[in-house]
Design a protein around this motif. Structure first.
Motif, short mmCIF file in Angstrom:
data_model
loop_
_atom_site.label_atom_id
_atom_site.label_comp_id
_atom_site.label_asym_id
_atom_site.label_seq_id
_atom_site.Cartn_x
_atom_site.Cartn_y
_atom_site.Cartn_z
N THR A 23 38.20 45.93 36.79
CA THR A 23 38.76 44.59 36.80
C THR A 23 39.41 44.30 35.46
OG1 THR A 23 36.67 43.62 36.10
CG2 THR A 23 37.08 43.72 38.46
N ALA A 24 40.38 43.38 35.49
CA ALA A 24 41.06 42.96 34.27
C ALA A 24 40.67 41.51 33.99
CB ALA A 24 42.57 43.07 34.43
N SER A 25 40.08 41.29 32.84
CA SER A 25 39.61 39.94 32.53
C SER A 25 40.78 38.99 32.41
CB SER A 25 38.82 39.97 31.22
OG SER A 25 39.66 40.37 30.16
N GLY A 26 40.65 37.88 33.10
CA GLY A 26 41.64 36.83 32.96
C GLY A 26 42.98 37.10 33.62
N ARG A 27 43.11 38.20 34.31
CA ARG A 27 44.39 38.52 34.93
C ARG A 27 44.18 39.09 36.33
NH1 ARG A 27 48.67 39.25 31.21
NH2 ARG A 27 48.35 37.67 29.57
N THR A 28 45.23 39.02 37.13
CA THR A 28 45.23 39.70 38.41
C THR A 28 45.69 41.12 38.16
OG1 THR A 28 45.77 37.65 39.54
CG2 THR A 28 46.19 39.69 40.72
N ILE A 29 44.83 42.07 38.48
CA ILE A 29 45.14 43.45 38.15
C ILE A 29 46.32 43.97 38.94
CG2 ILE A 29 43.67 44.68 39.80
CD1 ILE A 29 42.66 46.31 37.30
N GLY A 30 46.68 43.27 40.01
CA GLY A 30 47.84 43.67 40.79
C GLY A 30 49.15 43.57 40.04
N GLN A 31 49.12 42.96 38.87
CA GLN A 31 50.32 42.85 38.06
C GLN A 31 50.60 44.13 37.28
OE1 GLN A 31 49.42 39.59 35.48
NE2 GLN A 31 49.54 38.04 37.07
N TYR A 32 49.67 45.06 37.33
CA TYR A 32 49.75 46.26 36.51
C TYR A 32 49.81 47.53 37.35
CZ TYR A 32 47.98 43.07 32.90
OH TYR A 32 47.82 42.03 32.04
N ASN A 33 50.38 48.57 36.73
CA ASN A 33 50.12 49.92 37.22
C ASN A 33 48.74 50.28 36.69
OD1 ASN A 33 52.77 50.29 38.28
ND2 ASN A 33 53.52 50.70 36.21
N VAL A 34 47.89 50.84 37.53
CA VAL A 34 46.51 51.13 37.13
C VAL A 34 46.18 52.59 37.44
CG1 VAL A 34 44.08 50.56 37.48
CG2 VAL A 34 45.82 48.75 37.56
N GLY A 35 45.53 53.20 36.49
CA GLY A 35 45.14 54.59 36.69
C GLY A 35 43.67 54.82 36.35
#
Length: 127
Positions: A23-35
């Protein structure tokens, strides 16, 4: 400052399963490329799997293909790494990484493609 937090690691017998979460604190992780990456003792960090901000998944590392699945929840808050049929060689610290600077992500990401990193979660597979 966005922080990535991994969870779900632990000790499991060979052949077992685990699901890691990021999880990404304070943000929607869908805004990022995640690996997801992993690093075993004495070895370099290696790519495992990635999901683009669009939801499109890159090719998996050959070592985990057919056993690991990356996914993202509908609310785009958490990215998961579901691991099946775990092997001794899957023992490593698993890191979540993210990048929001570009919508582009290569099919074969490396560490340099991600600017944010979690602290990692230990996965230990026993015989």
């Amino acid at each position: 400052q966005v922080q990535l937090v991994e969870s779900g690691g632990g000790l499991v017998q060979a052949g077992g399963s685990l699901r890691l979460s990021c999880t990404a604190s304070g943000r929607t992780i869908g805004q990022y490329n995640v690996g997801w990456f992993r690093q075993a003792p004495g070895k370099e960090r290696e790519f495992v799997a990635a999901i683009r901000w669009s939801g499109v998944i890159t090719p998996y590392a050959d070592s985990v293909k057919g056993r690991f699945t990356i996914s993202r929840d509908y609310a785009k808050i958490t990215v998961f790494l579901q691991m099946y049929n775990l092997k001794l060689e899957d023992t490593a610290v698993y890191f979540c990484a993210a990048d929001g600077s570009s919508t582009y992500l290569t099919d074969y990401p490396s560490s340099i493609d991600f600017s944010l990193w979690g602290k990692g979660t230990q996965v230990t597979v026993s015989s």
